[in-house]
Design a protein around this motif. Structure first.
Motif, PDB file in Angstrom:
ATOM      1  N   SER B 270      54.677   1.142 -45.069  1.00 59.84           N
ATOM      2  CA  SER B 270      55.437   2.132 -45.712  1.00 59.84           C
ATOM      3  C   SER B 270      55.861   1.371 -47.176  1.00 59.84           C
ATOM      4  O   SER B 270      55.708   2.269 -48.040  1.00 59.84           O
ATOM      5  N   PRO B 271      56.417   0.397 -47.401  1.00 59.42           N
ATOM      6  CA  PRO B 271      56.798  -0.172 -48.712  1.00 59.42           C
ATOM      7  C   PRO B 271      55.605  -0.257 -49.453  1.00 59.42           C
ATOM      8  O   PRO B 271      55.534   0.012 -50.625  1.00 59.42           O
ATOM      9  N   ILE B 272      54.346  -0.768 -49.083  1.00 61.46           N
ATOM     10  CA  ILE B 272      53.291  -0.980 -49.716  1.00 61.46           C
ATOM     11  C   ILE B 272      52.681   0.501 -50.033  1.00 61.46           C
ATOM     12  O   ILE B 272      52.473   0.656 -51.542  1.00 61.46           O
ATOM     13  N   VAL B 273      52.773   1.506 -49.316  1.00 59.07           N
ATOM     14  CA  VAL B 273      52.196   2.678 -49.644  1.00 59.07           C
ATOM     15  C   VAL B 273      52.997   3.493 -50.738  1.00 59.07           C
ATOM     16  O   VAL B 273      52.776   3.997 -51.804  1.00 59.07           O
ATOM     17  N   THR B 274      54.401   3.161 -50.631  1.00 61.22           N
ATOM     18  CA  THR B 274      55.262   3.634 -51.720  1.00 61.22           C
ATOM     19  C   THR B 274      55.119   3.187 -53.139  1.00 61.22           C
ATOM     20  O   THR B 274      54.578   3.794 -53.999  1.00 61.22           O
ATOM     21  N   ASN B 275      54.809   1.777 -53.096  1.00 62.92           N
ATOM     22  CA  ASN B 275      54.422   1.411 -54.294  1.00 62.92           C
ATOM     23  C   ASN B 275      52.984   1.421 -54.836  1.00 62.92           C
ATOM     24  O   ASN B 275      53.040   1.654 -56.144  1.00 62.92           O
ATOM     25  N   VAL B 276      52.017   1.536 -53.838  1.00 65.46           N
ATOM     26  CA  VAL B 276      50.858   2.034 -54.442  1.00 65.46           C
ATOM     27  C   VAL B 276      50.803   3.457 -55.026  1.00 65.46           C
ATOM     28  O   VAL B 276      50.336   3.785 -56.107  1.00 65.46           O
TER      29      VAL B 276
END
Lengths: 492, 346
Positions: B270-276
């Motif tokens: 989730s945090p990675i997808v948010t940033n991407v």
């Protein structure tokens, strides 16, 4: 007092943590160096620095668009500035029919294969009573033996300081001199070409090019002789008295402008970039710290209020942060800065624009911290010891200052560190775009390099960018070290 | 969310009107037209008498003032414009500078102008960001097991360094080196428009032409952005590697790949997808300063041209779209969280 001592305790713990890391040590060293240079520059900074930088009278003596002197090691043809203080030179004295003539013979060695950028004689002399008028005439004897007669020949008003600038004032003198020195080429010489850059004809070898059907010049290295006749029409004055006046004058000098200058070179106005970059230190640091302090203070207060009191005010602050976070900062900032640049006409425009840029930056950068502080406040508020403090009747202020504030100090420090380079980079970015407030910052120097220089003038483009990067690197490294204080999970 | 959109566009309209910027621009346009009209009258063969000229000029000025709506206060002009922007009735751009960035005729539709510039930004900035993200996602898991090793320290130092250098300044240096010193990259980037247009029409041969222009900006952006991106991914993964369940998995002797896939990547998703997603959405607005350095005719340059020429219609439209893209990305994220994080479903 207890709040202060608690904060101090927290601070010394943070400092110890930072200094235990390599990045922290580097950052501290850089920070101290930055502060020392900034304080030093702030003390030396001329009053009304913006004006000094913009229209400083001393820049006219410098070559313009000149690379630094050490550029000669990089293969640049480099002619250094050459300055002759004629007051210290003993002239030949002669007296003819009511005129006293001082003749100065100055030798100038041109070793590089290029033309000096200019030639300037300056006199600021108070002469004794009885001197009717004065006249300066300069002849040049070139290494090939050609003599250019009277490239300068002008009457000088000695009542005020007097400036004779060969480059700008009287190209006719040079045209006549060149024509009389090169009689065989007279048909092919063009008055316009000589007037555009007379230095080529003074310090060059002239030859007729069959292919181009015009006179071409190539740099002519060697020993040049400048014969300067300074003559006075006198009535009842001894020549020694005049000579003494000349020797004691404020200024009497010959300057042959080079093509390189100083440590960092010059820009299109001949301004010494080393000076501009040096005085840029305190300005950059002030910009960064001002925005960081203000946005951190707002973030802390908003976060505390939002988390501690809750209710309507909490809702309001959260919504505001949400909305601000969705609005693109840079476009709005560009719009505001440009609107002010185009509509504000007051004298204090640079300061007004900078203030507006600061205000927007501050308004958009407190939100992140406010959210963190809010959630920390919420969790601390529900701790048992806070309940206990409340039960024994501690005031809200006491709970906030004694129990909450000391725990959020690392976050305050981190926010300060993160937002400082932001402001510096944004200000520089706006300048680079061409939205200029006019105050001489590093960004402003860069922006002028983009507008008035060519991209090949690296000495003008690279140093301001490097300095901006070094300042932000200092804070990035500090942030890197702080990150482990704020987030213990990142520790090994 | 909708509130953010409303406020962003109204704020923009307010800045344009209240500072008097739009009025200044329109006044200078009117004065210029009046001057040209007077010039035309006085230099025409059957020159009317002086009084007649004054009358005609004054009449023309009144017409222009009425045409631009300068007889009304700024609110009366800006508010309908803002409302029209909301219903995506974007209107026409009166500014030749703006249409010139898009390569269209003056007075073109703002929607056409944006449609012309958006692919150019996607081909440079979004592509560069996507490459950067791929690099970060490949390198991040690789170094997360090697925290403290030489390569890890190198990457942290690189990230710190690149965090300090603004992209636009690195872009200047890259131009200096590759375009001017070495001469291997183009000096002018505007001609890329021809190739991108051809490529969009399906001419795959134009790809080489596009690459010829786009490689330097992309390399620049990847060099600068990969530092902070790798560092960010690394930090997100480390937080999870320190969790007890990962330690437990390692203690059970599970293979490294399985731990990575099941116990680290999944919770970090989730945090990675948010940033991407937010990163990619942010690129659609273009990098205003970097595009200006390369003179790349994308969304950033378009916005800047709109601001400098005082084209309120385009400024409002772009602000609306920038904010809209962000809001939509946030909305998509809300949905994705439900899929990625089972806890959200409760």
């Amino acid at each position: 007092m207890s709040l202060l001592s608690k904060m101090y305790e927290s601070w010394s713990w943070i400092r110890k943590e930072i200094l235990s890391q390599v990045s922290g040590k580097v950052a501290f060293a850089l920070l101290i160096a930055l502060i020392v240079v900034s304080v030093y520059a702030a003390i030396l900074m001329p009053p009304d620095y913006a004006k000094y930088w913009d229209v400083g009278s001393k820049w006219v003596d410098n070559p313009y668009n000149a690379p630094p002197e050490w550029a000669s090691y990089l293969g640049y043809v480099c002619i250094p500035q050459t300055f002759y203080d004629l007051r210290a030179v003993k002239p030949g004295v002669s007296e003819v029919s009511g005129r006293v003539v001082f003749t100065y013979n100055i030798t100038y060695d041109l070793s590089a294969r290029d033309y000096p950028q200019g030639l300037r004689i300056r006199a600021n002399i108070v002469v004794p009573q009885g001197v009717r008028n004065a006249r300066i005439r300069v002849d040049v004897i070139k290494p090939d033996g050609a003599r250019l007669p009277a490239i300068i020949d002008t009457y000088v008003d000695l009542t005020n300081s007097s400036l004779i600038d060969l480059n700008l004032d009287k190209p006719e003198g040079i045209v006549t001199a060149v024509v009389s020195a090169y009689r065989d080429l007279v048909k092919f010489l063009s008055v316009e070409e000589i007037s555009i850059f007379p230095m080529k004809y003074i310090f060059g070898n002239l030859s007729y090019s069959e292919t181009l059907k015009k006179v071409e010049t190539t740099p002519l290295p060697g020993r040049y002789m400048f014969v300067i006749d300074f003559s006075f029409r006198v009535f009842n004055v001894q020549s020694q008295d005049i000579l003494r006046a000349v020797e004691r004058s404020k200024e009497f000098s010959l300057l042959i402008k080079g093509t390189c200058y100083g440590l960092m070179g010059t820009d299109y106005k001949g301004r010494d970039l080393a000076e501009g970059l040096f005085y840029g230190f305190p300005i950059a640091l002030a910009i960064g710290l001002l925005v960081a302090l203000a946005s951190t203070a707002i973030g802390v207060v908003a976060g505390l209020v939002s988390g501690y009191y809750g209710g309507f005010i909490d809702e309001l602050i959260q919504r505001t942060v949400d909305v601000m976070g969705s609005i693109p900062l840079l476009p709005i900032l560009i719009l505001i800065a440009q609107s002010i640049a185009k509509t504000y006409t007051g004298e204090d425009k640079p300061i007004v624009m900078l203030t507006a840029i600061f205000a927007v930056l501050i308004a958009f950068s407190w939100g992140g911290l406010a959210i963190i502080i809010r959630s920390m406040t919420l969790s601390i508020k529900s701790e048992l010891y806070v309940e206990a403090a409340k039960a024994v009747g501690a005031s809200n202020l006491r709970i906030i200052s004694k129990h909450i504030l000391p725990q959020i100090v690392p976050y305050i420090a981190a926010s300060l560190v993160y937002s400082t380079p932001n402001a510096i980079l944004t200000e520089a970015g706006l300048s680079v775009l061409g939205i200029r407030h006019g105050y001489p910052t590093w960004g402003n120097i860069l922006s002028e390099a983009r507008q008035y220089g060519t991209i090949s003038q690296w000495w003008w483009i690279l140093p301001p960018g490097f300095l901006i990067a070094i300042v932000s690197l200092t804070f990035v490294l500090l942030g890197l070290a702080l990150e482990k204080v704020v987030e213990p999970k990142l520790r090994r | 969310m909708a509130l953010a959109l409303l406020i962003a566009v109204f704020l923009t309209g307010f800045i344009l009107g209240a500072t008097g910027y739009i009025d200044t621009i329109i006044n200078s346009i009117i004065n210029e037209e009046v001057r040209a009209y007077r010039q035309a009258l006085t230099s025409s063969p059957q020159k009317p008498p002086a009084e007649e000229i004054e009358k005609l000029v004054a009449q023309r000025k009144q017409e222009l003032i009425a045409y631009w709506g300068m007889d009304k206060p700024w609110q009366a002009r800006i508010i309908p414009m803002v409302i029209n922007t909301f219903i995506l009735n974007l209107g026409r751009s009166p500014s030749p500078e703006v249409t010139n960035v898009a390569g269209l005729q003056p007075n073109s539709l703002v929607s056409d102008v944006i449609a012309a510039c958006l692919p150019r930004t996607i081909f440079m900035i979004t592509l560069a960001e996507a490459i950067t993200i791929l690099i970060a996602l490949a390198v991040g898991p690789f170094i997360v097991y090697r925290i403290g090793s030489f390569i890890d320290r190198f990457i942290v130092a690189y990230a710190a360094l690149m965090n300090a250098f603004p992209i636009w300044w690195v872009a200047l240096v890259m131009l200096l080196v590759f375009s001017y010193d070495l001469g291997v990259a183009p000096k002018q980037f505007r001609p890329v428009v021809t190739y991108i247009n051809a490529l969009l029409l399906g001419d795959l041969n134009a790809l080489i032409g596009v690459l010829n222009y786009v490689w330097l900006p992309i390399v620049t952006i990847v060099i600068v952005l990969s530092g902070p991106w790798i560092y960010g991914v690394r930090a997100m993964l480390i937080r999870i590697v320190k969790e007890d369940f990962v330690t437990a998995a390692i203690a059970r002797g599970l293979p490294e790949k399985q731990i990575l896939r099941r116990y680290i990547i999944r919770p970090a998703a989730s945090p990675i997808v948010t940033n991407v997603l937010l990163g990619l959405a942010g690129t659609l607005g273009g990098y205003i300063i970097t595009e200006s350095v390369f003179d790349w005719p994308g969304m950033g340059t378009l916005y800047y041209a709109a601001v400098t020429s005082g084209d309120a219609q385009t400024i409002l439209a772009l602000t609306y779209i920038f904010t809209l893209v962000y809001v939509i990305a946030r909305f998509i994220l809300e949905v994705l969280y439900i899929i990625l994080d089972p806890r959200v479903r409760l």
